[in-house]
Structures are given as structure tokens and as C-alpha cells.
Scaffold this motif. Sequence first.
Motif, short mmCIF file in Angstrom:
data_model
loop_
_atom_site.label_atom_id
_atom_site.label_comp_id
_atom_site.label_asym_id
_atom_site.label_seq_id
_atom_site.Cartn_x
_atom_site.Cartn_y
_atom_site.Cartn_z
N ASP A 1 7.22 -6.80 -10.90
CA ASP A 1 6.96 -5.80 -9.85
C ASP A 1 7.27 -4.40 -10.35
O ASP A 1 6.52 -3.44 -10.09
CB ASP A 1 7.80 -6.13 -8.61
N ILE A 2 8.37 -4.27 -11.06
CA ILE A 2 8.75 -2.95 -11.59
C ILE A 2 7.70 -2.46 -12.59
O ILE A 2 7.31 -1.29 -12.60
CB ILE A 2 10.14 -3.02 -12.23
N GLN A 3 7.24 -3.34 -13.46
CA GLN A 3 6.23 -2.95 -14.42
C GLN A 3 4.93 -2.56 -13.73
O GLN A 3 4.26 -1.59 -14.13
CB GLN A 3 5.97 -4.10 -15.39
N HIS B 1 1.56 2.71 -12.06
CA HIS B 1 0.96 3.66 -11.12
C HIS B 1 1.78 4.94 -10.99
O HIS B 1 1.30 5.92 -10.44
CB HIS B 1 0.81 3.01 -9.74
N VAL B 2 3.02 4.92 -11.42
CA VAL B 2 3.89 6.11 -11.28
C VAL B 2 4.23 6.59 -12.67
O VAL B 2 4.64 5.82 -13.52
CB VAL B 2 5.18 5.77 -10.51
N LEU C 1 20.03 -5.57 -15.17
CA LEU C 1 19.23 -5.75 -16.38
C LEU C 1 18.38 -4.52 -16.65
O LEU C 1 18.06 -3.75 -15.74
CB LEU C 1 18.32 -6.97 -16.19
N PRO C 2 17.99 -4.27 -17.89
CA PRO C 2 17.17 -3.10 -18.19
C PRO C 2 15.84 -3.17 -17.48
O PRO C 2 15.19 -4.21 -17.42
CB PRO C 2 16.99 -3.17 -19.72
N THR C 3 15.46 -2.03 -16.91
CA THR C 3 14.20 -1.95 -16.18
C THR C 3 13.16 -1.15 -16.93
O THR C 3 12.14 -0.75 -16.37
CB THR C 3 14.44 -1.31 -14.81
N THR C 4 13.40 -0.87 -18.21
CA THR C 4 12.43 -0.13 -19.00
C THR C 4 11.21 -0.99 -19.25
O THR C 4 11.33 -2.18 -19.58
CB THR C 4 13.05 0.28 -20.35
N PRO C 5 10.02 -0.49 -19.07
CA PRO C 5 8.82 -1.32 -19.27
C PRO C 5 8.71 -1.77 -20.71
O PRO C 5 9.16 -1.10 -21.63
CB PRO C 5 7.68 -0.37 -18.89
N PRO C 6 8.08 -2.91 -20.94
CA PRO C 6 8.00 -3.45 -22.32
C PRO C 6 7.14 -2.60 -23.22
O PRO C 6 7.18 -2.78 -24.43
CB PRO C 6 7.40 -4.84 -22.11
N THR C 7 6.38 -1.66 -22.66
CA THR C 7 5.53 -0.83 -23.51
C THR C 7 6.33 0.27 -24.20
O THR C 7 5.80 0.95 -25.05
CB THR C 7 4.44 -0.18 -22.66
#
Length: 1185
Positions: A358-360, A365-366, A425-431
Motif C-alpha cells: 500500500d505504501i509503495q 502517486h505522491v 520497518l523501513p518504508t522506503t520504496p524498493p526503487t
Amino acid sequence: MAAGSVNPFNLSDSEEEAERRPDGADTERSPSDGAPGRSIGPLSPQADSEPAALLLSSNMTSPSVEGICVSAAAGAAMGASAETRVSVDLIAAQLLRDQYILTALEFHSELLEAGRELPRLRDYFSNPGNFERQSGTPPACKEQGLGPGGQLNRAGSISTLDSLDFARYSDDGNRESDEKVAVLEFELRKAKETIQALRANLTQAAENDVPSQERKNFKSSPEIQEPIRPLEKRALNFLVNEYLLKNNYKLSSITFSDENDDQDFEVWDDVGLNIPKPPDLLHLYRNCGTSLTSPKETVDIAIGVDAEELLGNCITQEALQNAELVQSAVVQELEEKISQLNSEKQSLAEQIRKLQSDIQALKKHVSVPPPFPAELGYLKPDQVPDAGPLDNGQYTDIRWSAGCNDVTDCPTLNSNTDTVPPMALPTTPPTHPHTKLKEQSRRPVQFDQPNRKLSPAFHQALLSFCRMSADSRLGSEVSHIAESEESVMLMLGRCLPHIVPNVLLAKREELIPLILCTACLHPEPKERDQLLHILFNLIKRPDDEQRQMILTGCVAFARHVGPTRVEAELLPQCWEQINHKYPERRLLVAESCGALAPYLPKEIRSSLVLSMLQQMLAEDKADMVREAVVKSLGIIMGYIDDPDKYTQGFELMLLSLGDPSERVVSAIHQVFVPAFAAWTTELGNLQSQLVPTLLSRIERLLKDGEHGLDEHKLHMFLSALQSLIPPLFAVVLQNAPFTGRAKLQGEAPPIEVTRFPRPASPLQDVATVIGSREQLAVLLQLYDHQLEHEGTTGWDSLLWVVNQLLPQLIEIVGRINVTSSACVHEFSRFFWRLCRTFGKIFTNTKVKPQFQEILRLSEENVDTTTSNGILTKATVPIYATGVLTCYNQDEDRKLLVGFLEDVMTTLSLSHAPLDSLKASFVELGANPAYHELLLTVLWYGVVHTSALVRCTSARMFELILRGMSEALIDKRVAPALITLCSGPEFSVRIATIPAFGTIMETVTQKELLERVKMQLASFLEDPQYQDQHSLHMEIIKTFGRVGPNAEPRFRDDFVLPHLHKLALGNNMQMVDTKRLDIATQLFEAYSALSCCFISEELMVNHFLPGLKCLRTDMEHLSPEHEVILSSMIKECEQKLENKNIQEPHGSVSIAASLVGEDAKTKFLNKMGQLTTSGAMLANVFQRKK
């Protein structure tokens, strides 16, 4: 029985009975006899099934079982009693086996009374664990039909004897009451012990219940020490008391026990229930440095043991089957719990994956701004799951199991997945590139293996030809890759000390980020200290840019680690280099103290750092270091909050103001004084202590300096007062009656650019002190309205300025020496800044009236002695130049012109000294903007009806000509002087001569010079001036002053010939006093002109003849002058002869001719004996510009 409790069945009583029998018959089977079988008699399970069941039920809760059948033991005892005497230990063991606890307790008490304590009973009854796990049933229960799980008589705790009423099972009815008493006493003692144990357990449970936020704080900030727990305190108290007793500190032990009266130091069990006693303090101290075994080196080992070895020969097959059933039930229950936990873990993992997806999806979009660099590499300590122990300098290869394909499958992460909340946990996107790299590094590494059958040894030998170096330090570093951030920090800490010396000095600042990052995150204090030492010694002599880079890094380090580590790690580096031989390194220390001030503990800030800077200020010889020290002291004053340091701050201010370096003094006015004034304002001491102290110092200085004023100290104190004007005005505004209405006002008009004097630094800007320029504009509008319409009633801060500060300043001004131009200038600038800061309305309504009341310039007071006294003091020039020049409008200029005219008229008509008027003209004449105004005042004196006023006006022209434009001199000064010369009074004409001489000295316009020459020639050649002794004195004095600096043509054609004539005429003077006066002035004039280049013709025709005429006068009037004149004439004649030989047509200098060492020494000695004026002697060795 509980695990770890004392086992009363250590010895086999059956073996003892066998040894005591004469026939050696053994009715029991040894544990080493093969498989269990049927035993005869009482050993069979049918003969005694209930004791076996009782034993089994007891063994279900105790891992330590030594089973001997009750019936078998009874039969053995009966058989032995027929032949031998039964031992006491055997009886005690049998009673304990059969659970006859009360009988055993009575037996134990009787033995104690008889002095025959039995260790078996003592150990059994002294261990609470024997009663906490006890679940057996008294024999009487069996008779009533109750099994092992039968209901007990009492509903109390089943873990102690208080639940069993053994008195009702006693065989002796007569002893029933005694047994009840014994049981009650025993229950009371056990109840007290139970209460104490429960209290200790409750305390320990409360200690373990630390709030989660506090645990996070302790984890994220290792430097914060967790408060001591009560259980830890009691344990430490016991160890300390034990240490004191062992080392014969008995009095200290008694005192320590009295201070901890709530603890029993005789018994360790008083500390807590079932807590093992640690080693003594000496053992703890000796082993405090040894490292514990790494968790990676510990292994859980399971050992299989046969049931027969544990239970002995009396365990039947039925008992074993029952035990196995119970154990299988426990195992099944545990497996169910494990499966339940696994399902919960999987559901939580699914929730985590869903939240991450969901976060990704939201981040697609943001647009997310790039995170701060400090957040990219790692999370906070309380957000990162525990990844295992740190790598203590050991290299580890990156190895992963082949089945670890998912994050939840990896053993390192899987251990903490259940305990970490999803938001941690880290919420940084995998990209993100950093996250990508991290994920790739944690994936299993797999390599294609060849389908070959070579031996490993052959493979290793084959690869040895690759020439890889792993034996050296660098090879070891290169051959291993760190597997975590901590390992990277450890590797950097090892490698940086070897990298830095091999980097060029000009490029070493590139290492600063790497050194700082490693020093921040390295776990070892010793390595961090070494890295910070490298940082401060990185560059031998760092320049300004390099120092700024190091300071920026130190501030970043301080922000990251907190005040405790800054004090412990950074400050020692500064202290080590406080006396370094290179000033650039000491400068770095001074600047670091100021830059780190906001991040230090306040106690260190006001003690250690302040002392370091004070030492450097007093001892360092480099100006730039002391300048940095003063600026850092100013920063310290902005953060200090200890009122006791006010006196030390004041002394530091005075010490800095007295520094001989201009850059240090400038720094103290720019930084230190404003910061110190801000702190003083917060303390409420600005008007009550700081300003009055400086004023009292000035008054004491003036009182002690009546015969010689120390102008440097006066300048020092007055400059400090001048720097305090902006904060003083801010105090007046902030404590005004209208301060509460300031926020309610609308937009105020902008502040004029010229409203305030230009501040020396932003810290002296009133807007900065107030807070903002908008707020200052609102306050100024209300300030002017209050002064103009509402008055100063209730305005204590402003009333202090009006009623105390101004009168004291005006009194001090009247006591300074008016002839000291430096003092007049300093006070003039002070009043100018004071009036400009407080505004025009304040100046017109509060300052000017106080000066006018003292000066009294009304016409009726012109001839009074009181007005003459004050008009001759420095009050006049300071009022004229410091107050009346604050504003430059027409009415202000008219007021200044009128005041100067009145003063000039008053002083002239009263024959008073003109020093105050001269000081006013000198101070105003230094500014070309006031030349027109001064000429207006002087023209008023030129056309005045009184000759005294005209004479004063003529003398004032000389003071303002220097720096005046030639056009203005030509159009206004020269006509005014010629007008004065046309008057009938000789005194007025004589007063114009110095002004004419100044024109000859400063002007280059030929026409103007010719007009002045004609006027001077008329003074010398007109017969009416032949007997004017004062005129001749003034002309000769003027020639001696302007001759060396005037045009050579004017000097050769006019000055030297007329001096020759005056010297010749003085030989015929009959009055000795007049003759001596003229001769003395001629001597000074010739001494001044002797440094000029004079042609041979002038030397022969005018200079030498004039000197000879002067020598004739000095032979009779001043023999000491005659010796010098003779030497000068002799040297001139000798030089002329040499000149004729070498350069017949050259020019000669009298000063250049005096080259002989003896002649020069003699000449200088004679010159030192003369009592000539300082002004003339100063011109003796001047060269023409």
C-alpha cells in the motif's frame, strides 16, 4: 522437588542396609542389573501399588527422581532391626521418603536439642524449594479414599506446609496440642519467608516492567545510564558490606548497615528469592575487563538418558508408561502453541507485506522529496531490528543458505519479525538506490559449480596461482567484505589512520566527512578518540577555508552524538592543542570553543570552556587567536545562565578592551559587548550595575589623572559605554508603558535608513535586539507619540536615563581636559550616538535643556564669572559637536551657528581662554560638511564691532583651513582675512598671520599665493610695522612652521631673505628681552629650515649670513645656543668648500652636511639641552613633501 534444590536422597539407604546385614543378602535390584523384571516379596508392584503411584505423582513435577519403594524400604528396615541397630540417617531418609514431614520435623528438633544435627534434615528443611513443588498427600488421605489428586483440608497455598494439618494424623493423642504448636510455629516462620520472597518477586517484576519509551531511550542513547533497580541496589549493598567486613573496615560496615536498616546483611536470601549470589567485589573487579563469550560460540546440546538410570530399580513399567503419557501430552500442548504462534507470525507477515505494498502504491502517486542524507544509510537504533551481535573486529564472509529466498525465511531477520511493529520497518520504496543495493547484498550468493571431480586440495592449489595477497594488513582488509553497517565502521576505524598520512595536505579536507562519520558511529571509544585526534591534526597549518570545514564537521558531530560525548570526546582534543606552536591550530581551538558552545552541557560551558578561553586571551601572543577567543567568548555569553559568572564576564570585557591589537578591540565591540549586554539585560543589571560601574571607573580615572590622564583607559571605558547604547535603548522600549499595546497596532511606517547610526555589527542593531524590524517600527511609533504627548510618567527605564545617566555624563564632561582632542572627540561621538539612537524628540526635550541650563548663554550672564568657567570647559565643544550636530535640518544648523557665535562673543568680551572654542572648530572642521557653517560663524566675527571678537575670529581661521577646498579659501577665507587686515587694530592684523601662513602651506594656486605673499610683505616692509615686536615674533614663528612644507619658490624668494633681514635687524635691538625673544624664534626657524635643500647661492647670500647674525645675538644672550650655531656654521662652510670641488653648481643641505660622527653627536647633545618648543623641534628634521 524443584530443580537445583538440595536432594536429601543422595545416598542409597538400601546399600547401607546391605552392608550392615551379616549375610550380605540384598533384596533390592541394583541399577546395573540388566532389564527390569519381577521382584519377589515387597518389591512387586502388586504388593505395594499405592506407594508407587504416590512416588510417580511426586516425580511428575520433579526432574530429579531417586525412587525407592516405600514397602521395600520398610521391609528392609524391619529385617535389619532384628540383628543390628538402625542408623539415625536411615530413619530420617525413610521419613522423608514416606512424606512423614511432621514426624521428620519433630525428629529434627529433638536431634537439635540433643546437639546431634543431621545434615540430611537440615538441608531438607532449610530449602523452601522442597515445599513449593510438593504435591503429595498424607497417608491418612489414602485411608479416606483420596488419591494423589485428592482435596486437601485447607484452601491455602499448596506450595508450603501451611496447607496440611498434620496434627490430626498424629498417632499420639497426648501430644496433639504440642504438635499443633509446633506446626503453627513452623507455618508462621514459613509464612514470613513466603511474604519476604513474594515481596522480592514483586519488586523484581516491577523492575522488569520498564516502559517501552524508556527502553527505546536507553537503546537509542547508550550514554544515558539506566537508573539502578531496588534489587540491584540490595545486591550491591550486600557485596559492599561483605567487602568492608573482609578487609576489616568494621566501623564503615556498621555505619553502612545502619544507613540500610531495611536489609539483613547476614543472609544472602534477604536480597531476593532464588537469586544466585555473585562473586565478591574483588573477583568482579579483576574480571571486569574480560569479554563474555560471544553468542555465536554457544550451542544448545540435548543429551538422551535412559529412564532406568534416573528412576532406579523401583520404577515399574506402569510408572514409566504413565510418565510417557504425561510427557506426550505436554509435548502435544507445546506443539499446538508453536503452530499457533507460527500462524500468528504468518498473518503478521502478510499484514506487513500488505502495508508495504500500500505504501509503495501511494508513493507512486505522491512525489516524495529526497530524504536527508543522514536518513539514507541507516535508521534510528530503536527502528532497526536486532541483527545479532556486533562484529568485534572479526572478518566474516557473506554466506547465505540456499533456501533463504524470502525475507521472512532468512534466519537473521526471521528472529525479530514477530517483535517489530509494522511501522518500525523501513518504508522506503524498493526503487530507491540505497534500498536496492541493500536488498541485493542480502540475497543469497550462488555460483555455477563445474561438473568436475577434482579434489578440493587440487582446486585450492590451482587457485593459489592467482597471486592474491591476504597475509598483510591491507590484504586482509581487501579480502573480506563487511556484512553490516557496524562492520563498515570498524573497518573504517582500522583503515583511516593508515590512509590519512598518505593523502596530500592540500586535499586532506576531503577526508573530513569520512572521519566524522566513522567517529560518530564507531562503537569503540578508543577508536573514536583516535579518529578525532586525526581530525584536529589533519592539516598542519589549516587556512581559513579548511578551518571552517573542520568546524562544520565538529558541529555536525555534536548535533549527532549529544552533549555528553561532545564533552568527553571533542573537548579533550581542544584542550590538547591550546598551547600548540602553530597559531593556526590554536585559532582552530578558539573557534571550536565558540562553535561547540550550543552543544555542550551548561556546567562545562560556564566553567571549563570559559577558563580555556580566558587562559588563551591572557597568554596567547597572536592577534588573530585572541580575536577568535573574544568572538567565542561572546558566543559563550549568549548561552551562559549562571549569574555568578557576571563578574568574570565583566573582567573579561575590560581585559579585552585593553588589548593592544585593534582587531581584538573591534571584535569585542562587534560580538562580546552586545552578547554580554544581552545577558546583563536578562539579569536586570544593565541600568543598575553595568553602566554605573563603567561610569564610576571613568570618574575614578579622571580623579586620579588630574596631573596626567590615561587617555587610553578613558577611550576603553567610553567605547564600552558607546557599545551599550543600542541595548540600553532596547531596554527603554521593552519596558515602556505602551509595550502591551504594541501587538495591537496596525502596520507602522517603515524606519528611515538614517534613523539609527550605522551599527558596528548586526548584534548592535536595535532591530536585532528587539527581534524584528517590523516590531521595532511599531515600538518607535508609540515611543515618539509617548514622548511628545503623554510624557514619561511611570516610565522607570527612561527616567533613569534622564535623571541619572545624563546628569552624570554632563558632570564627567565638565571635568575632562578641553585641550585633549582625543577625549573631546570620544565624548562627542558618544553623545552623537546617544542622541541619534534615542531620537530627535528625546534630544530636543531631554538632552538639550540640561546642557542649556548649565551653559547659560543669555546676554545678561556674559560677564559673570560662573558662565566663563563652564564655557571654558569641554562641555562647549561636546555639546556643539555631539548634540547640536545630530540632525542636519535648517533649524538645527541655525541653532548650532547661533550657539558658536554666542560662545565666541562671550569668551572674547570676557577675555576668557579660547580653548573650548578652538576645540569646537577643530572637531567640526574635520568634517567638510561644516566648512560653510563655520565660515558663516567666522564672518559674523569678522564684521563684529568689537576688536576682541574680530581678533578671535582671525585666530579661528587657521584651525579650519586644513582640508578646506582651495575654491572656498579663495572666495571666502582670503577676502575675510584681507578685510581683517584692513582694520585699524594691530592685534587683529597680527592674528591673521598664522592663517596666511597656513594658506601658503596648503594652497597651490599661484594667484592666491601671490596675494598672500603681498600681504605678508606689507607686514614686513611697511614702516608702520617696524617697531611691532609681537608682529615680528608671529611672522618668524609662522615662517618656521610653514617654511619646510611651503613651496620651494616661496621659501627661497621670500622666507630666507626676510629671515636674514630680521636677524640682521635684531642685532641692533637695544632691549635684551625683545632681542632674546626674536633670537629664540629665529633659532627655531633656522633649525626647522636646515633640513631643506638650499641652493649654494642662497646659502652664501642669506642662510649663512643669517646664522652668523644669530650667533652674534646668542654670544651675549644664550651661550649654549651659540655653541650649536658655531657648529652649524662651521659644517656649512666646510660643506660648501667640498661642494665647490665636487659639484660647483649643486645645492647643499645643512642636514646632509652633518655627516661627521663627532659633529653629529655634539650637535644632538646640544640640541637636547635646549628648551625650545616641541612644535619647532618636531619640524627640525622634516623633509619637504
